[in-house]
Design a protein around this motif. Structure first.
Motif, PDB file in Angstrom:
ATOM      1  N   MET A   1       0.847  -1.187   0.000  1.00  0.00           N
ATOM      2  CA  MET A   1       0.000   0.000   0.000  1.00  0.00           C
ATOM      3  C   MET A   1       0.887   1.243   0.000  1.00  0.00           C
ATOM      4  N   ARG A   2       0.669   2.099  -0.993  1.00  0.00           N
ATOM      5  CA  ARG A   2       1.471   3.298  -1.100  1.00  0.00           C
ATOM      6  C   ARG A   2       0.578   4.491  -1.427  1.00  0.00           C
ATOM      7  N   PHE A   3       0.943   5.622  -0.833  1.00  0.00           N
ATOM      8  CA  PHE A   3       0.180   6.839  -1.094  1.00  0.00           C
ATOM      9  C   PHE A   3       1.078   8.047  -0.877  1.00  0.00           C
ATOM     10  N   ARG A   4       1.057   8.955  -1.857  1.00  0.00           N
ATOM     11  CA  ARG A   4       1.845  10.177  -1.771  1.00  0.00           C
ATOM     12  C   ARG A   4       1.219  11.227  -2.688  1.00  0.00           C
ATOM     13  N   ALA A   5       1.160  12.464  -2.220  1.00  0.00           N
ATOM     14  CA  ALA A   5       0.602  13.542  -3.034  1.00  0.00           C
ATOM     15  C   ALA A   5       1.164  14.873  -2.573  1.00  0.00           C
ATOM     16  N   THR A   6       1.307  15.779  -3.504  1.00  0.00           N
ATOM     17  CA  THR A   6       1.646  17.161  -3.178  1.00  0.00           C
ATOM     18  C   THR A   6       0.350  17.950  -3.097  1.00  0.00           C
ATOM     19  N   ILE A   7       0.153  18.650  -1.980  1.00  0.00           N
ATOM     20  CA  ILE A   7      -1.074  19.431  -1.798  1.00  0.00           C
ATOM     21  C   ILE A   7      -0.894  20.764  -2.512  1.00  0.00           C
ATOM     22  N   GLN A   8      -1.617  20.920  -3.604  1.00  0.00           N
ATOM     23  CA  GLN A   8      -1.502  22.135  -4.399  1.00  0.00           C
ATOM     24  C   GLN A   8      -2.349  23.260  -3.834  1.00  0.00           C
ATOM     25  N   ASN A   9      -3.527  22.906  -3.298  1.00  0.00           N
ATOM     26  CA  ASN A   9      -4.468  23.902  -2.788  1.00  0.00           C
ATOM     27  C   ASN A   9      -4.631  23.711  -1.279  1.00  0.00           C
ATOM     28  N   VAL A  10      -3.601  24.126  -0.527  1.00  0.00           N
ATOM     29  CA  VAL A  10      -3.616  23.934   0.928  1.00  0.00           C
ATOM     30  C   VAL A  10      -4.753  24.711   1.592  1.00  0.00           C
ATOM     31  N   PRO A  11      -4.991  25.992   1.261  1.00  0.00           N
ATOM     32  CA  PRO A  11      -6.061  26.724   1.955  1.00  0.00           C
ATOM     33  C   PRO A  11      -7.431  26.069   1.851  1.00  0.00           C
ATOM     34  N   THR A  12      -7.784  25.567   0.653  1.00  0.00           N
ATOM     35  CA  THR A  12      -9.089  24.924   0.501  1.00  0.00           C
ATOM     36  C   THR A  12      -9.164  23.633   1.299  1.00  0.00           C
ATOM     37  N   PHE A  13      -8.112  22.822   1.262  1.00  0.00           N
ATOM     38  CA  PHE A  13      -8.084  21.581   2.040  1.00  0.00           C
ATOM     39  C   PHE A  13      -8.221  21.889   3.526  1.00  0.00           C
ATOM     40  N   TYR A  14      -7.528  22.920   3.988  1.00  0.00           N
ATOM     41  CA  TYR A  14      -7.601  23.309   5.401  1.00  0.00           C
ATOM     42  C   TYR A  14      -9.019  23.742   5.771  1.00  0.00           C
ATOM     43  N   ARG A  15      -9.658  24.553   4.928  1.00  0.00           N
ATOM     44  CA  ARG A  15     -11.019  25.008   5.235  1.00  0.00           C
ATOM     45  C   ARG A  15     -12.009  23.844   5.242  1.00  0.00           C
ATOM     46  N   LEU A  16     -11.804  22.864   4.357  1.00  0.00           N
ATOM     47  CA  LEU A  16     -12.656  21.676   4.368  1.00  0.00           C
ATOM     48  C   LEU A  16     -12.571  20.954   5.705  1.00  0.00           C
ATOM     49  N   ILE A  17     -11.342  20.733   6.172  1.00  0.00           N
ATOM     50  CA  ILE A  17     -11.161  20.000   7.431  1.00  0.00           C
ATOM     51  C   ILE A  17     -11.615  20.838   8.619  1.00  0.00           C
ATOM     52  N   GLN A  18     -11.441  22.162   8.550  1.00  0.00           N
ATOM     53  CA  GLN A  18     -11.975  23.040   9.591  1.00  0.00           C
ATOM     54  C   GLN A  18     -13.479  22.836   9.748  1.00  0.00           C
ATOM     55  N   THR A  19     -14.175  22.763   8.616  1.00  0.00           N
ATOM     56  CA  THR A  19     -15.624  22.562   8.640  1.00  0.00           C
ATOM     57  C   THR A  19     -15.979  21.232   9.284  1.00  0.00           C
ATOM     58  N   VAL A  20     -15.268  20.179   8.906  1.00  0.00           N
ATOM     59  CA  VAL A  20     -15.545  18.845   9.433  1.00  0.00           C
ATOM     60  C   VAL A  20     -15.191  18.766  10.915  1.00  0.00           C
ATOM     61  N   GLU A  21     -14.135  19.463  11.321  1.00  0.00           N
ATOM     62  CA  GLU A  21     -13.694  19.430  12.723  1.00  0.00           C
ATOM     63  C   GLU A  21     -14.787  19.917  13.664  1.00  0.00           C
ATOM     64  N   LYS A  22     -15.627  20.850  13.185  1.00  0.00           N
ATOM     65  CA  LYS A  22     -16.709  21.376  14.023  1.00  0.00           C
ATOM     66  C   LYS A  22     -17.824  20.348  14.221  1.00  0.00           C
ATOM     67  N   LEU A  23     -17.835  19.302  13.402  1.00  0.00           N
ATOM     68  CA  LEU A  23     -18.912  18.312  13.479  1.00  0.00           C
ATOM     69  C   LEU A  23     -18.590  17.171  14.423  1.00  0.00           C
ATOM     70  N   GLN A  24     -17.384  16.622  14.313  1.00  0.00           N
ATOM     71  CA  GLN A  24     -17.028  15.495  15.162  1.00  0.00           C
ATOM     72  C   GLN A  24     -15.525  15.338  15.268  1.00  0.00           C
ATOM     73  N   LYS A  25     -15.099  14.544  16.241  1.00  0.00           N
ATOM     74  CA  LYS A  25     -13.679  14.435  16.566  1.00  0.00           C
ATOM     75  C   LYS A  25     -12.906  13.577  15.577  1.00  0.00           C
ATOM     76  N   LYS A  26     -13.609  12.701  14.878  1.00  0.00           N
ATOM     77  CA  LYS A  26     -12.955  11.852  13.882  1.00  0.00           C
ATOM     78  C   LYS A  26     -13.748  11.886  12.581  1.00  0.00           C
ATOM     79  N   CYS A  27     -13.038  11.655  11.491  1.00  0.00           N
ATOM     80  CA  CYS A  27     -13.710  11.542  10.206  1.00  0.00           C
ATOM     81  C   CYS A  27     -13.066  10.419   9.409  1.00  0.00           C
ATOM     82  N   ILE A  28     -13.711  10.054   8.338  1.00  0.00           N
ATOM     83  CA  ILE A  28     -13.197   9.021   7.435  1.00  0.00           C
ATOM     84  C   ILE A  28     -12.845   9.693   6.114  1.00  0.00           C
ATOM     85  N   ILE A  29     -11.648   9.410   5.615  1.00  0.00           N
ATOM     86  CA  ILE A  29     -11.243   9.934   4.313  1.00  0.00           C
ATOM     87  C   ILE A  29     -10.894   8.755   3.412  1.00  0.00           C
ATOM     88  N   ASN A  30     -11.550   8.730   2.267  1.00  0.00           N
ATOM     89  CA  ASN A  30     -11.301   7.688   1.275  1.00  0.00           C
ATOM     90  C   ASN A  30     -10.589   8.312   0.081  1.00  0.00           C
TER      91      ASN A  30
END
Length: 303
Positions: A1-30
């Motif tokens: 199992m291998r996974f690697r990526a360069t985050i090109q749009n860090v601000p949008t990714f951060y705002r997405l997780i900020q939104t999810v963080e307000k809902l619950q302590k854990k999330c699932i990412i596929n």
């Protein structure tokens, strides 16, 4: 199992997780070859999130390999993920490259963030954050299902979420239950009441989008489909366009959803009367939708 990526749009990714963080302590990412899904399966009565974001909207140099159709599903804490992305998006770090990859530290699986930046003196620096994760088994992933809802009675474009948040915060002082009503003539109404007082806030002339197919990203705000009248199929009889369909929801659930104002440019609400409120938060410009955050808020039973 291998996974690697360069985050090109860090601000949008951060705002997405900020939104999810307000809902619950854990999330699932596929992660798959073409998309990233963020899933919040909240406890009964809570807000559910089932989102899908295009890989090229957030990442470059994206590589994934697994025995499960090149899909990897992680269960991870939202606060630690938010902290890592906040560090990567902070201006003072001078970050010019952020690499996210699967790794093991002391035999513990982690999602590792390597942040490469440049100091004011021109020196290249590297900051690392490790987020402890649980790699989910395919059998457990197969049990993840999006909430099943009836066909919406009406859908409507919401006004700016920041404006709605202020209104709902004031309404919550009256009641923890808010009625959301809308019709196909562009009327959106929020109502809260007690035994002695009732408050209604109404927005008129809201766009009435069409949801074509099963893909919410194909929604169009009243645009014609381009076919001639002779090619159109007969339409079923439509209900009274002034009739307001409604759903009762908890004010706290609406406020949790409204944390999505950080990422939202366009939001469509769908009312399934007496069942739930579905909210589609579109990521990116209307001409180039990078993904959709879908919120499901269950109805409060009206006794």
């Amino acid at each position: 199992m291998r996974f690697r990526a360069t985050i090109q749009n860090v601000p949008t990714f951060y705002r997405l997780i900020q939104t999810v963080e307000k809902l619950q302590k854990k999330c699932i990412i596929n992660f798959s070859e073409t998309s990233m899904r963020i899933i919040c399966n909240q406890e009964e009565g809570g807000v559910h999130v089932w989102s899908k974001i295009r890989i090229d909207a957030l990442f470059t140099d994206y590589r994934i390999l697994s025995h499960s159709n090149n899909e990897i599903t992680l269960n991870l804490p939202t606060d630690a993920l938010s902290t890592a992305l906040r560090s990567a998006s902070a201006e003072h770090t001078g970050a010019n490259e952020v690499v996210m990859k699967l790794a093991k530290k002391k035999n513990v699986p982690v999602l590792s963030f390597e942040i490469f930046g440049t100091t004011q003196m021109g020196r290249r620096v590297k900051v690392a954050h490790d987020v402890r994760i649980e790699v989910m088994k395919p059998a457990d992933v197969a049990l993840l299902t999006e909430p099943r809802c009836p066909e919406p009675d009406v859908q409507i474009m919401l006004p700016p979420l920041t404006k709605m948040r202020g209104v709902i915060e004031r309404m919550r002082n009256l009641s923890d239950v808010i009625a959301v009503r809308a019709n196909s003539s562009g009327c959106l109404r929020l109502s809260a009441s007690t035994e002695v007082v009732k408050a209604d806030i109404t927005w008129n002339n809201c766009s009435h989008p069409r949801m074509t197919g099963d893909n919410p990203s194909q929604a169009r705000a009243g645009a014609e489909d381009g076919r001639g009248e002779e090619d159109r199929e007969p339409e079923p009889e439509r209900p009274d366009p002034t009739h307001l369909f409604s759903v009762l929801v908890h004010a706290r659930s609406l406020l949790k959803f409204l944390n999505a104002h950080a990422v939202s440019k366009t939001t469509i609400a769908c009312i399934c009367q007496g069942h739930c409120l579905i909210l589609f938060v579109y990521i990116g410009d209307s001409t180039d939708v990078g993904g959709v955050l879908t919120f499901y808020i269950p109805s409060v039973l009206d006794d």
